[in-house]
Design a protein around this motif. Structure first.
Motif, PDB file in Angstrom:
ATOM      1  N   HIS A 234       0.853  -1.202   0.000  1.00  0.00           N
ATOM      2  CA  HIS A 234       0.000   0.000   0.000  1.00  0.00           C
ATOM      3  C   HIS A 234       0.885   1.246   0.000  1.00  0.00           C
ATOM      4  O   HIS A 234       0.923   1.982   0.999  1.00  0.00           O
ATOM      5  N   ASP A 272      -6.903   7.843   1.511  1.00  0.00           N
ATOM      6  CA  ASP A 272      -8.083   7.006   1.749  1.00  0.00           C
ATOM      7  C   ASP A 272      -7.744   5.662   2.380  1.00  0.00           C
ATOM      8  O   ASP A 272      -8.622   4.836   2.596  1.00  0.00           O
ATOM      9  N   THR A 273      -6.459   5.430   2.702  1.00  0.00           N
ATOM     10  CA  THR A 273      -6.045   4.169   3.319  1.00  0.00           C
ATOM     11  C   THR A 273      -5.114   4.466   4.481  1.00  0.00           C
ATOM     12  O   THR A 273      -4.197   5.288   4.363  1.00  0.00           O
ATOM     13  N   GLN A 287     -14.422   2.762  10.877  1.00  0.00           N
ATOM     14  CA  GLN A 287     -15.311   2.347   9.791  1.00  0.00           C
ATOM     15  C   GLN A 287     -16.688   2.985   9.913  1.00  0.00           C
ATOM     16  O   GLN A 287     -17.311   3.326   8.902  1.00  0.00           O
ATOM     17  N   GLU A 292     -15.993   5.410   3.765  1.00  0.00           N
ATOM     18  CA  GLU A 292     -15.383   5.545   2.447  1.00  0.00           C
ATOM     19  C   GLU A 292     -13.883   5.269   2.466  1.00  0.00           C
ATOM     20  O   GLU A 292     -13.259   5.110   1.407  1.00  0.00           O
ATOM     21  N   LYS A 293     -13.291   5.170   3.664  1.00  0.00           N
ATOM     22  CA  LYS A 293     -11.850   4.941   3.773  1.00  0.00           C
ATOM     23  C   LYS A 293     -11.552   3.482   4.104  1.00  0.00           C
ATOM     24  O   LYS A 293     -12.424   2.739   4.572  1.00  0.00           O
ATOM     25  N   THR A 294     -10.309   3.087   3.850  1.00  0.00           N
ATOM     26  CA  THR A 294      -9.859   1.717   4.127  1.00  0.00           C
ATOM     27  C   THR A 294      -8.886   1.740   5.293  1.00  0.00           C
ATOM     28  O   THR A 294      -7.921   2.511   5.290  1.00  0.00           O
ATOM     29  N   PHE A 295      -9.131   0.869   6.294  1.00  0.00           N
ATOM     30  CA  PHE A 295      -8.271   0.791   7.469  1.00  0.00           C
ATOM     31  C   PHE A 295      -7.728  -0.629   7.598  1.00  0.00           C
ATOM     32  O   PHE A 295      -8.492  -1.589   7.570  1.00  0.00           O
ATOM     33  N   ILE A 296      -6.425  -0.722   7.720  1.00  0.00           N
ATOM     34  CA  ILE A 296      -5.759  -2.018   7.741  1.00  0.00           C
ATOM     35  C   ILE A 296      -4.983  -2.155   9.043  1.00  0.00           C
ATOM     36  O   ILE A 296      -4.137  -1.307   9.366  1.00  0.00           O
TER      37      ILE A 296
END
Length: 365
Positions: A234, A272-273, A287, A292-296
């Motif tokens: 990423h 966005d990540t 979340q 709309e965002k990505t969380f890892i």
């Protein structure tokens, strides 16, 4: 001298045995005729609508339910307040509730009792401890202080009531920076029980605090190798890390702060990540707020984040919360002299950095 700390048990990374216990009974024994313990659940709860029953008991008991960000989503979703530990305790103290149900770990419930001695404080599972608390037994901390009489004790809130009473100033991950900058550079300091948070502050401000060697088993589990692999997958995604992480994780972070601070950073970042290096249940709130965002979640050594789920926080369940509200047990009790002494160190923190509580901002790495 070697200091025992919590270590993973052989059965797997989500079970732990503690190298230290503190034989101080500050929770109330179960009332006669009520559930004996919160870990052995009765079998007659099947068929109950637990959410409805918890809501009913919340009203009947005039209770406020607090959930730390590291609680399971189903507990977060029914809580009155969600947040960091001290922030939650202050909100409960300001409420008109008679009962505080603290879905977190024992030192958090103790802090709520310190601030609200007139309220009944219950913890769904009395075994919900903390590796940092267990790594800092009061008698050893007292001896350590006596061996360094020219040092003041700046102590992280993740500790027992007894250790708070032995400390000069309590800090949170959000207030530590502000407080440290108010202490003269030539003042010698003991910082405990988290050596990673203390080490981060030492490096950032050029201090030489004497560090107690405790660690958080959750944040210790992150893998630098796996984190670098994830960053490669990423490119451009920032990393937000809790300062309880070891240096080899913090050094790769774009933002370092408490759970509240990480949540705020997620809201204000331009991308966005986000890669999140703390207990992964905080991602639930991210979340909800930013679908709309990505969380890892940052991975552990096995390449996933399962080892980074706090085994103590995970002990709390809807079933145990229901039983705690029904039976008002286990309760937190603190001897008044001890409570007053512990409150002094909390009051000093609030005097020095009250505006930072709940903000979580330790700044960029």
């Amino acid at each position: 001298m070697p200091w025992p700390i919590a270590s993973p048990a052989a059965e797997g990374c989500t079970k732990f045995r503690l190298g230290i216990g503190r034989p101080v009974p500050i929770w109330a024994p179960p009332l006669e005729g009520t559930a004996a313990t919160m870990t052995a659940l009765p079998t007659n709860l099947s068929g109950l609508d637990l959410r409805a029953e918890i809501d009913r008991l919340r009203k009947e008991r005039n209770a406020v339910i607090l959930a730390h960000y590291y609680q399971k989503p189903e507990i977060q979703d029914l809580a009155d307040y969600i947040g960091d530990s001290l922030e939650l305790s202050r909100k409960a103290a300001a409420s008109d509730a008679d009962v505080i149900a603290f879905c977190g770990v024992k030192f958090m419930a103790e802090t709520a009792k310190i601030l609200s001695p007139q309220k009944t404080v219950i913890l769904p599972d009395v075994n919900a401890g903390c590796s940092l608390e267990d790594a800092c037994p009061p008698e050893k901390f007292k001896a350590f202080r006596e061996a360094h009489p020219d040092h003041i004790a700046l102590t992280y809130i993740n500790c027992s009531t007894e250790v708070k009473a032995l400390s000069d100033i309590i800090v949170t991950s959000s207030s530590a920076e502000t407080i440290l900058q108010q202490i003269p550079a030539d003042q010698k300091i003991i910082f405990g029980p988290d050596r990673h948070l203390g080490g981060y502050l030492n490096r950032k401000f050029g201090r030489d605090m004497l560090l107690w060697p405790g660690v958080c088993i959750v944040h210790e589990a992150f893998s630098e190798t796996e984190l670098l692999k994830l960053k490669g997958q990423h490119p451009g995604a920032p990393v937000a890390a809790h300062p309880e992480c070891p240096p080899n994780i913090v050094d790769h972070a774009d933002y370092v702060g408490s759970t509240s601070g990480i949540l705020q950073f997620a809201k204000t970042m331009t991308g966005d990540t986000l890669i999140v290096a703390t207990e992964p249940h905080i991602i639930h709130q991210m979340q909800l707020a930013m679908p709309e965002k990505t969380f890892i979640g940052a991975p552990g050594a096995d390449g996933n984040c399962n080892c980074n789920i706090c085994p103590y926080m995970a002990l709390n369940t809807l079933e145990k919360l229901y039983l705690a509200l029904r039976d008002l047990t286990p309760q937190i009790h603190i001897e008044e002299g001890l409570r007053v002494q512990a409150k002094k160190s909390l009051d000093r923190m609030l005097e020095m950095a009250s505006g930072t509580v709940g903000k979580g901002d330790l700044g960029r790495a």
